[in-house]
Write a protein that holds these residues in place. Sequence first.
Motif, PDB file in Angstrom:
ATOM      1  N   ASP A  38     -29.850  13.091 -18.124  1.00  0.00           N
ATOM      2  CA  ASP A  38     -29.510  14.636 -18.180  1.00  0.00           C
ATOM      3  C   ASP A  38     -28.371  14.894 -18.761  1.00  0.00           C
ATOM      4  OD1 ASP A  38     -32.194  15.307 -17.199  1.00  0.00           O
ATOM      5  OD2 ASP A  38     -31.461  16.007 -15.452  1.00  0.00           O
ATOM      6  N   GLU A  39     -27.434  14.159 -18.427  1.00  0.00           N
ATOM      7  CA  GLU A  39     -25.989  14.145 -18.719  1.00  0.00           C
ATOM      8  C   GLU A  39     -25.813  13.830 -20.082  1.00  0.00           C
ATOM      9  OE1 GLU A  39     -23.498  11.829 -16.549  1.00  0.00           O
ATOM     10  OE2 GLU A  39     -23.656  12.873 -14.457  1.00  0.00           O
ATOM     11  N   PHE A  40     -26.602  13.087 -20.844  1.00  0.00           N
ATOM     12  CA  PHE A  40     -26.533  12.738 -21.952  1.00  0.00           C
ATOM     13  C   PHE A  40     -27.480  13.489 -22.952  1.00  0.00           C
ATOM     14  CE2 PHE A  40     -25.593   8.852 -19.518  1.00  0.00           C
ATOM     15  CZ  PHE A  40     -24.136   8.695 -19.761  1.00  0.00           C
ATOM     16  N   GLU A  41     -28.268  14.398 -22.389  1.00  0.00           N
ATOM     17  CA  GLU A  41     -29.253  15.160 -23.137  1.00  0.00           C
ATOM     18  C   GLU A  41     -28.708  16.251 -23.762  1.00  0.00           C
ATOM     19  OE1 GLU A  41     -33.727  16.892 -22.912  1.00  0.00           O
ATOM     20  OE2 GLU A  41     -32.804  15.956 -21.091  1.00  0.00           O
ATOM     21  N   PHE A  42     -28.963  16.748 -25.049  1.00  0.00           N
ATOM     22  CA  PHE A  42     -28.447  18.075 -25.759  1.00  0.00           C
ATOM     23  C   PHE A  42     -30.073  18.640 -25.526  1.00  0.00           C
ATOM     24  CE2 PHE A  42     -24.631  17.076 -28.456  1.00  0.00           C
ATOM     25  CZ  PHE A  42     -24.001  17.337 -27.175  1.00  0.00           C
ATOM     26  N   ILE A  43     -29.995  19.797 -24.797  1.00  0.00           N
ATOM     27  CA  ILE A  43     -31.201  20.887 -24.868  1.00  0.00           C
ATOM     28  C   ILE A  43     -31.283  21.468 -25.981  1.00  0.00           C
ATOM     29  CG2 ILE A  43     -32.234  22.701 -23.439  1.00  0.00           C
ATOM     30  CD1 ILE A  43     -30.676  21.631 -21.036  1.00  0.00           C
ATOM     31  N   VAL A  44     -30.044  22.068 -26.689  1.00  0.00           N
ATOM     32  CA  VAL A  44     -30.336  22.762 -27.919  1.00  0.00           C
ATOM     33  C   VAL A  44     -29.877  22.004 -29.095  1.00  0.00           C
ATOM     34  CG1 VAL A  44     -29.387  24.812 -29.079  1.00  0.00           C
ATOM     35  CG2 VAL A  44     -29.656  24.864 -26.713  1.00  0.00           C
ATOM     36  N   LYS A  45     -30.519  21.921 -30.049  1.00  0.00           N
ATOM     37  CA  LYS A  45     -30.186  21.067 -31.289  1.00  0.00           C
ATOM     38  C   LYS A  45     -30.294  22.011 -32.332  1.00  0.00           C
ATOM     39  CE  LYS A  45     -31.037  17.345 -29.194  1.00  0.00           C
ATOM     40  NZ  LYS A  45     -32.247  16.372 -29.253  1.00  0.00           N
ATOM     41  N   THR A  46     -29.177  22.033 -32.948  1.00  0.00           N
ATOM     42  CA  THR A  46     -28.684  22.826 -33.965  1.00  0.00           C
ATOM     43  C   THR A  46     -28.783  22.331 -35.268  1.00  0.00           C
ATOM     44  OG1 THR A  46     -26.225  22.606 -34.062  1.00  0.00           O
ATOM     45  CG2 THR A  46     -27.127  24.227 -32.448  1.00  0.00           C
ATOM     46  N   GLY A  47     -28.736  21.033 -35.365  1.00  0.00           N
ATOM     47  CA  GLY A  47     -28.915  20.349 -36.912  1.00  0.00           C
ATOM     48  C   GLY A  47     -27.393  20.035 -37.313  1.00  0.00           C
ATOM     49  N   ASN A  48     -26.545  20.239 -36.303  1.00  0.00           N
ATOM     50  CA  ASN A  48     -25.100  19.559 -36.589  1.00  0.00           C
ATOM     51  C   ASN A  48     -24.512  19.024 -35.355  1.00  0.00           C
ATOM     52  OD1 ASN A  48     -21.977  20.209 -36.890  1.00  0.00           O
ATOM     53  ND2 ASN A  48     -22.816  19.693 -39.175  1.00  0.00           N
ATOM     54  N   PRO A  49     -23.726  18.083 -35.361  1.00  0.00           N
ATOM     55  CA  PRO A  49     -23.212  17.549 -34.016  1.00  0.00           C
ATOM     56  C   PRO A  49     -22.019  18.713 -33.533  1.00  0.00           C
ATOM     57  CG  PRO A  49     -22.543  16.287 -36.208  1.00  0.00           C
ATOM     58  CD  PRO A  49     -23.597  16.874 -36.456  1.00  0.00           C
ATOM     59  N   VAL A  50     -21.436  19.336 -34.360  1.00  0.00           N
ATOM     60  CA  VAL A  50     -20.183  19.768 -33.977  1.00  0.00           C
ATOM     61  C   VAL A  50     -20.702  21.200 -33.256  1.00  0.00           C
ATOM     62  CG1 VAL A  50     -18.444  21.421 -34.716  1.00  0.00           C
ATOM     63  CG2 VAL A  50     -18.867  19.261 -35.894  1.00  0.00           C
ATOM     64  N   THR A  51     -21.684  21.938 -33.975  1.00  0.00           N
ATOM     65  CA  THR A  51     -22.157  23.152 -33.352  1.00  0.00           C
ATOM     66  C   THR A  51     -23.323  22.741 -32.198  1.00  0.00           C
ATOM     67  OG1 THR A  51     -23.992  23.071 -35.179  1.00  0.00           O
ATOM     68  CG2 THR A  51     -22.032  24.579 -35.355  1.00  0.00           C
TER      69      THR A  51
END
Length: 481
Positions: free
Chosen positions: A322-335
């Motif tokens: 879970d610590e390595f998971e991004f729940i929200v994917k915006t299409g850019n690593p910065v955002t």
Amino acid sequence: MRVDTFNICQTVIMTVNALLFAGAFTWFQAPFVSEGKKWHNMKIINYFTIFLLYAVFYSSDIILIKMGVDFRFGSWIRNVLILLTMVILSGLIQAISYSFEVLLCVLFFSCQSLCSMMLQGVQYVAAQYQIQNDVQMESALLRTTITNSAIVVAQILLFAFMLWLIRKQLDKCAEKLQVSELLYLIIIPVVGILIVNIIMKVSLVNQTVNSERQFFLLYETYPVFRWLIPVVSVLIYLGIYMSLRTFAANKKLYEEKENYFMEQQQVHAIMERTREVEQFYNGIRRMRHEMRNHLTAVQGLARSGAYEEIDEYLARIGESLDEFEFIVKTGNPVTDVIVNDKMHMAKEQQILFESQFVYPDSDYYNAYDIGIIVNNLLLNAIEACVRMNESDITKPQKYIVLSGKKKGKFFLIEVRNSFNGEIVFDNKTGLPITSKKNQEGTHGIGLANVKQEAEKYLGNISVHCDNNEFCVTVMLQEYRG
């Protein structure tokens, strides 16, 4: 014209002059008058209060002079009383500091004095012309009335122009001045007031020569002063104008320097956080290599029948993933970093968080600029939700909704959040005002940075609050510079 008619006309001219100056004083103060929170007519009442204040003090001065009272320091006393009263009232009817109100009053009185000096030579020449050409008293009184009326009109027009130039520079100055800044700005205006008063005192002085009283007339004794004094008045006024302009320019440069420093700090923080995420991704790669060891351990526990240990072991693995998971994917690593970080912050404060943000598919946007905008908007929204009154039964559910979508050459970013406070907007920037005394909301913090970033892309920022919801919309255009 008869003498009594002449006296009535002079009284009317002086009264109209007082009302015009009262109107000019109100207009000069108008940009800094408080809007009022509960009553929409409060601003009109504040205008009327300022107008009445100046008119009463100015008219009382005229009445005392008409009554023959020896009021040698009348203008000084009147101006000091107006200044003190305005400073006292500034906390009630003005949205500015005491120091800024002092500056406003001193500038007004200085311009008033200098304007009078600029036209005094003209008034003297006109009076001399009438004395030389008018033999009959009735004709002289009529010409004097017409001349005085014309001079009043010219004076108010010139005065209005002088105030207009000054006010344009004041709009660029901060409304909270340090003592050193106030002293820097009022030195020349105060010197102007003193010089005008000295000239007024020496222009008509009683003298006793051989036991006879005589008058020392400055313009008759020194005719060169007819044009020299107006020139000096103009130069003093230009000094006031240039000092304000220089101060406003330096203030703007200082603010731009601060904003640039803050922007660089934010970019640095985002870059640091991005590097941390890269380390997380490296951790995920290591986890993949370690999965075989984990599977071997699970198989060993299964053979031994230690099912409770298997559940605990798998739970720990799940927490690590879970610590390595991004729940929200915006299409850019910065955002991705910013939105997911703020989502975790919101969840810790029991704030519902929803994201519909999609990074624009365009090379004309800088990811760090977009990141600064989103970061500031979400921080403000979280702080506003945290400050909501917990004891209010009727309070709305705490929530934050982030959206970002591209429409043609435009990219729209919008943040909506629950809100139950009151917002006062700045007349100049259109952004909410944040003060230490009123901590109902902190949307004012960071929105100036958002506006600055939006202006890079020829965009703008729109803010409105309605139905317990605060909404900020930022419009950007593809930057091709």
